[in-house]
Write an enzyme that holds these catalytic residues in place. Structure first.
Site, PDB file in Angstrom:
ATOM      1  N   ASN A 147      -1.384   9.067 -15.902  1.00  0.00           N
ATOM      2  CA  ASN A 147      -2.724   8.513 -16.081  1.00  0.00           C
ATOM      3  C   ASN A 147      -3.738   9.653 -16.147  1.00  0.00           C
ATOM      4  OD1 ASN A 147      -3.544   9.160 -13.261  1.00  0.00           O
ATOM      5  ND2 ASN A 147      -1.992   7.606 -12.777  1.00  0.00           N
ATOM      6  N   ASP A 153       1.923   2.654 -11.421  1.00  0.00           N
ATOM      7  CA  ASP A 153       2.436   1.385 -10.904  1.00  0.00           C
ATOM      8  C   ASP A 153       3.896   1.151 -11.280  1.00  0.00           C
ATOM      9  OD1 ASP A 153       0.031   0.630  -9.680  1.00  0.00           O
ATOM     10  OD2 ASP A 153      -0.764  -0.150 -11.553  1.00  0.00           O
ATOM     11  N   ASP A 203       4.845   0.999  -3.211  1.00  0.00           N
ATOM     12  CA  ASP A 203       3.426   1.000  -2.854  1.00  0.00           C
ATOM     13  C   ASP A 203       3.252   1.929  -1.649  1.00  0.00           C
ATOM     14  OD1 ASP A 203       0.855   0.414  -1.836  1.00  0.00           O
ATOM     15  OD2 ASP A 203       0.916  -1.537  -2.822  1.00  0.00           O
ATOM     16  N   VAL A 254       0.550   3.407  -0.088  1.00  0.00           N
ATOM     17  CA  VAL A 254      -0.441   3.149   0.962  1.00  0.00           C
ATOM     18  C   VAL A 254      -0.044   1.938   1.806  1.00  0.00           C
ATOM     19  CG1 VAL A 254      -2.009   1.683  -0.381  1.00  0.00           C
ATOM     20  CG2 VAL A 254      -2.934   3.151   1.407  1.00  0.00           C
TER      21      VAL A 254
END
Length: 440
Positions: A231, A300, A329, A331
């Site tokens: 990204n 993701d 994920d 966090v």
């Protein structure tokens, strides 16, 4: 180091094994173009000789307040006036205590009281001595007097212990010193933070003694040996947060995706590529972390299957189908760890920013979330400025909110770290006040 060229730096050396690093530090300062004069305490001379420092600086080394020849011309006052920067490295627990309480019982402490120079020190001591409440109180008091503490670092110690208290390496000290002598102010102007978010005793070193682990930058998810998914994250926000956390006195560990940014001075950096590598590094890091901040823009999804060879174009095919699977994920994993640190997430959104962020705060069981609108031109990914809304819930489950308008990422980072640390301290106080269950 252009900002050190011609700087008049008085290097103070106190009695610690880390004094051996001071010779290298003096050499680096001279190499950067600074004028260097050295003052040693009596104890420092047991670890390194004045002759060594004299050879490296080309200047006579001062060791005594009661030197008749030097004091005939009020030598300690002359030194205090000459210096533009007073840098004590190493600074022992004893020296910190004496300076914090205004003692002037040797040449170094006397000229520190008499100088109007910028004053900095690099603490060096056993980890238990550094953690002792008296040392922590002295560090806070010194910061209030205008001293800037560089470090300490953490790791193996000469006594065999492991933990915070090591003197920063000379290269890091010189880098931080160069930053501190830039014409721009070192720290941004403080922002007003709601009283409900602030600790009882907010100070310039409110993160002193805390370990903060951050993630920053993008991740790269490989498709084949030459291609990957990623990204637009530049890592600038995460690196600004790491810099601010170190300035607030924390020991900082930065887990970084691939970026073209220099490691902030005094920060431990761990380089990773993929989300899986970042998760593993985070799992290892949180064991001794008080606060975890997930600022990285983690991909993701990743390719379900990695191709060992470059994916080739097939004649006649106008499309390519890739099967992707969800990445872990990070966090949320940190928030479900036991024991867990104080966990802060980031929400980069393009619409309904606060609604999505509040949902993520609740769903992932975070302590705080930093939400920002990355659709705004000139803010967020790749830009030098950003804006944010900080969201949390207090002990009564009431929503907390702090809006930070567009500003430089450095200034924004300082406000975010101040608020995060304040909420951490508030949470600790709330936990102590909570009724304890009796154990059978």
């Amino acid at each position: 180091m252009p900002h050190l060229a011609g700087k008049r730096i008085l290097l103070g050396i106190s009695a610690g094994i880390a004094a051996y690093k001071s010779a290298h530090l003096a050499r680096l300062l001279k190499k950067a173009g600074a004028e260097v004069r050295v003052v040693m305490t009596e104890g420092a001379q047991a670890f390194i000789t004045p002759l060594t420092l004299q050879a490296l600086t080309g200047e006579a080394v001062r060791t005594s307040l009661l030197d008749p020849e030097a004091e005939a011309g009020m030598g300690h006052i002359e030194l205090a006036r000459w210096a533009e920067v007073v840098l004590i490295a190493p600074a022992t627990a004893d020296l910190m205590a004496r300076l914090a309480h205004g003692h002037a019982d040797d040449l170094l402490t006397t000229l520190c009281l008499a100088t109007e120079a910028d004053c900095m020190m690099a603490p060096a001591m056993n980890q238990a001595m550094w953690r002792h409440p008296a040392t922590q109180d002295n560090a806070v008091r010194l910061a209030e007097y205008g001293w800037r503490l560089l470090g300490p670092d953490a790791g193996d110690q000469a006594c065999g212990d492991v933990g915070p208290g090591r003197m920063l390496e000379p290269e890091s000290i010189v880098a931080m010193l160069s930053t501190a002598t830039e014409p721009l102010p070192l720290a941004p102007e403080p922002l007003a933070i709601p009283a409900t978010a602030m600790p009882d005793h907010a100070t310039a070193l409110d993160a002193l003694g805390l370990t903060i682990t951050l993630t920053a930058g993008p991740t790269r998810e490989p498709l084949d040996p030459v291609r990957y998914l990623t990204n637009h994250s530049s890592g600038k926000m995460g690196y600004a947060l790491a810099t601010a956390a170190a300035r607030h006195g924390a020991r900082v560990r930065l887990i970084s995706g691939p970026v073209s940014l220099a490691t902030p001075a005094g920060v431990e950096r761990i380089d990773v590529e993929s989300a899986s590598e970042m998760l593993e590094a985070a799992r290892q890091a949180i064991a001794d972390s008080d606060i975890f901040i997930g600022c990285a823009a983690v991909a993701d999804y990743r390719a379900e299957q990695y191709n060992e060879h470059k994916i080739k174009k097939t004649p006649g095919d106008e499309t390519l189908v890739l099967r992707l699977v969800k990445n872990p994920d990070i966090v949320a994993t940190m928030a479900s760890a036991e024991p867990r640190p104080f966990v802060v997430g980031f929400a980069a959104e393009t619409r309904d920013v606060e609604a999505y962020a509040r949902d993520k705060l609740e769903r992932k069981n975070l302590d705080m979330i930093v939400a920002n609108d990355v659709s705004q031109s000139g803010l967020g990914f790749g830009a030098d400025e950003n804006a944010a809304v900080l969201l949390w819930r207090d002990a009564d489950n009431e929503p907390g909110r702090l809006e930070l308008p567009p500003q430089s990422k450095a200034t924004l980072a300082d406000a975010i770290i101040a608020t995060v640390v304040a909420r951490f301290h508030a949470t600790q106080r709330e936990a102590r006040k909570a009724p304890q269950q009796d154990t059978p």
